[in-house]
Design an enzyme around this catalytic site. Structure first.
Site, mmCIF file in Angstrom:
data_model
loop_
_atom_site.group_PDB
_atom_site.id
_atom_site.type_symbol
_atom_site.label_atom_id
_atom_site.label_comp_id
_atom_site.label_asym_id
_atom_site.label_seq_id
_atom_site.Cartn_x
_atom_site.Cartn_y
_atom_site.Cartn_z
ATOM 1 N N GLU A 59 8.774 9.881 -8.590
ATOM 2 C CA GLU A 59 9.493 10.228 -7.358
ATOM 3 C C GLU A 59 10.460 9.134 -6.937
ATOM 4 O O GLU A 59 11.531 9.424 -6.407
ATOM 5 C CB GLU A 59 8.504 10.456 -6.210
ATOM 6 C CG GLU A 59 7.582 11.647 -6.400
ATOM 7 C CD GLU A 59 6.475 11.676 -5.348
ATOM 8 O OE1 GLU A 59 6.569 10.935 -4.349
ATOM 9 O OE2 GLU A 59 5.522 12.432 -5.549
ATOM 10 N N VAL A 60 10.052 7.886 -7.130
ATOM 11 C CA VAL A 60 10.876 6.750 -6.702
ATOM 12 C C VAL A 60 11.351 6.013 -7.948
ATOM 13 O O VAL A 60 10.531 5.545 -8.753
ATOM 14 C CB VAL A 60 10.093 5.805 -5.762
ATOM 15 C CG1 VAL A 60 10.968 4.624 -5.362
ATOM 16 C CG2 VAL A 60 9.608 6.555 -4.521
ATOM 17 N N ASN B 72 4.428 6.337 -13.786
ATOM 18 C CA ASN B 72 5.076 7.626 -14.025
ATOM 19 C C ASN B 72 6.521 7.392 -14.441
ATOM 20 O O ASN B 72 7.185 6.499 -13.906
ATOM 21 C CB ASN B 72 5.027 8.474 -12.748
ATOM 22 C CG ASN B 72 3.610 8.828 -12.332
ATOM 23 O OD1 ASN B 72 2.769 9.123 -13.186
ATOM 24 N ND2 ASN B 72 3.319 8.779 -11.047
ATOM 25 N N HIS C 236 7.190 1.028 -10.933
ATOM 26 C CA HIS C 236 6.013 0.599 -10.175
ATOM 27 C C HIS C 236 4.757 0.987 -10.924
ATOM 28 O O HIS C 236 4.701 2.034 -11.577
ATOM 29 C CB HIS C 236 6.002 1.197 -8.761
ATOM 30 C CG HIS C 236 6.267 2.664 -8.710
ATOM 31 N ND1 HIS C 236 7.530 3.191 -8.834
ATOM 32 C CD2 HIS C 236 5.430 3.720 -8.568
ATOM 33 C CE1 HIS C 236 7.461 4.513 -8.758
ATOM 34 N NE2 HIS C 236 6.192 4.857 -8.610
ATOM 35 N N ARG D 94 0.838 -1.205 0.000
ATOM 36 C CA ARG D 94 0.000 0.000 0.000
ATOM 37 C C ARG D 94 0.868 1.249 0.000
ATOM 38 O O ARG D 94 1.889 1.301 0.698
ATOM 39 C CB ARG D 94 -0.951 0.004 1.208
ATOM 40 C CG ARG D 94 -1.946 -1.125 1.134
ATOM 41 C CD ARG D 94 -3.071 -1.026 2.140
ATOM 42 N NE ARG D 94 -3.804 -2.293 2.172
ATOM 43 C CZ ARG D 94 -4.724 -2.670 1.289
ATOM 44 N NH1 ARG D 94 -5.073 -1.858 0.306
ATOM 45 N NH2 ARG D 94 -5.312 -3.853 1.383
ATOM 46 N N ASP D 95 0.450 2.222 -0.806
ATOM 47 C CA ASP D 95 1.164 3.503 -0.879
ATOM 48 C C ASP D 95 1.080 4.201 0.475
ATOM 49 O O ASP D 95 0.035 4.219 1.123
ATOM 50 C CB ASP D 95 0.561 4.389 -1.975
ATOM 51 C CG ASP D 95 1.479 5.524 -2.375
ATOM 52 O OD1 ASP D 95 2.028 5.489 -3.489
ATOM 53 O OD2 ASP D 95 1.661 6.453 -1.549
ATOM 54 N N ILE D 96 2.185 4.784 0.895
ATOM 55 C CA ILE D 96 2.230 5.437 2.211
ATOM 56 C C ILE D 96 1.390 6.708 2.238
ATOM 57 O O ILE D 96 0.935 7.131 3.306
ATOM 58 C CB ILE D 96 3.705 5.714 2.610
ATOM 59 C CG1 ILE D 96 3.833 5.863 4.112
ATOM 60 C CG2 ILE D 96 4.274 6.926 1.877
ATOM 61 C CD1 ILE D 96 5.277 5.781 4.610
HETATM 62 P P1 5GP Z 1 5.916 7.947 -8.260
HETATM 63 O O1 5GP Z 1 5.667 9.417 -8.108
HETATM 64 O O2 5GP Z 1 7.388 7.619 -8.269
HETATM 65 O O3 5GP Z 1 5.166 7.333 -9.407
HETATM 66 O O4 5GP Z 1 5.272 7.286 -6.976
HETATM 67 C C1 5GP Z 1 5.991 6.975 -5.836
HETATM 68 C C2 5GP Z 1 4.985 6.622 -4.768
HETATM 69 O O5 5GP Z 1 5.694 6.025 -3.689
HETATM 70 C C3 5GP Z 1 4.222 7.813 -4.203
HETATM 71 O O6 5GP Z 1 2.829 7.638 -4.422
HETATM 72 C C4 5GP Z 1 4.591 7.815 -2.722
HETATM 73 O O7 5GP Z 1 3.504 8.162 -1.887
HETATM 74 C C5 5GP Z 1 5.058 6.387 -2.491
HETATM 75 N N1 5GP Z 1 6.026 6.224 -1.441
HETATM 76 C C6 5GP Z 1 7.116 7.014 -1.208
HETATM 77 N N2 5GP Z 1 7.800 6.572 -0.147
HETATM 78 C C7 5GP Z 1 7.130 5.465 0.302
HETATM 79 C C8 5GP Z 1 7.378 4.559 1.386
HETATM 80 O O8 5GP Z 1 8.324 4.657 2.155
HETATM 81 N N3 5GP Z 1 6.479 3.550 1.526
HETATM 82 C C9 5GP Z 1 5.403 3.393 0.695
HETATM 83 N N4 5GP Z 1 4.601 2.371 0.931
HETATM 84 N N5 5GP Z 1 5.163 4.230 -0.334
HETATM 85 C C10 5GP Z 1 6.015 5.256 -0.523
#
Ligand code: 5GP
Length: 114
Positions: A94-95, A86, A99, A28-30
């Site tokens: 962001e990560v 993304n 995903h 689950r997303d945080i």
């Molecule tokens: P992006 O913007 O890279 O597509 O999405 C990255 C997602 O990772 C974001 O929705 C963010 O809320 C989630 N996220 C960032 N850090 C963590 C974490 O430590 N744990 C979890 N479960 N989700 C995270």
């Protein structure tokens, strides 16, 4: 350096893991943007969609069948949901560990806002 998501996959840091097999992990997303917001990630660290190789086709397909099954399990399949990947800066990534976002559980509105 392992990515944040590699640490969740390896259970080195906490993550609300809802599914895991030898190829993918889902948690689950945080910061959920919808009642259901799950991230489906490959266990091996592919940084972005640009880095998917031809040999990853089955793995990437598996990410989507897992997303399909989780949508059903979460009870959002019939009403519908959105799958999002993304990529890089303009995509808002962001990560840097590939995903798929599975988001649903409420009307999500237009796909993109201007
Ligand atoms: P992006 O913007 O890279 O597509 O999405 C990255 C997602 O990772 C974001 O929705 C963010 O809320 C989630 N996220 C960032 N850090 C963590 C974490 O430590 N744990 C979890 N479960 N989700 C995270």
């Amino acid at each position: 350096m392992p990515t944040l998501f590699e640490k969740i996959i390896a259970r080195q840091i906490p993550g609300d893991i809802v599914y895991q097999d030898d190829r993918v992990t889902a948690f689950r997303d945080i910061h959920p943007r919808a009642p259901v917001h799950i991230l489906i990630v490959p266990n091996k660290p592919i940084p972005t969609a640009n880095d998917i190789e031809d040999s990853d086709e089955a793995l990437v397909g598996h990410m989507f069948t897992v997303a399909r099954d989780l949508a059903k399990r979460e009870g959002i399949a019939e009403n519908g949901y959105r799958l999002i990947i993304n990529c890089n800066t303009h995509g808002g990534q962001e990560v840097y560990h590939l995903h798929v976002h599975l988001v649903g559980g409420a009307p999500l509105g237009p796909m993109l806002s201007r």
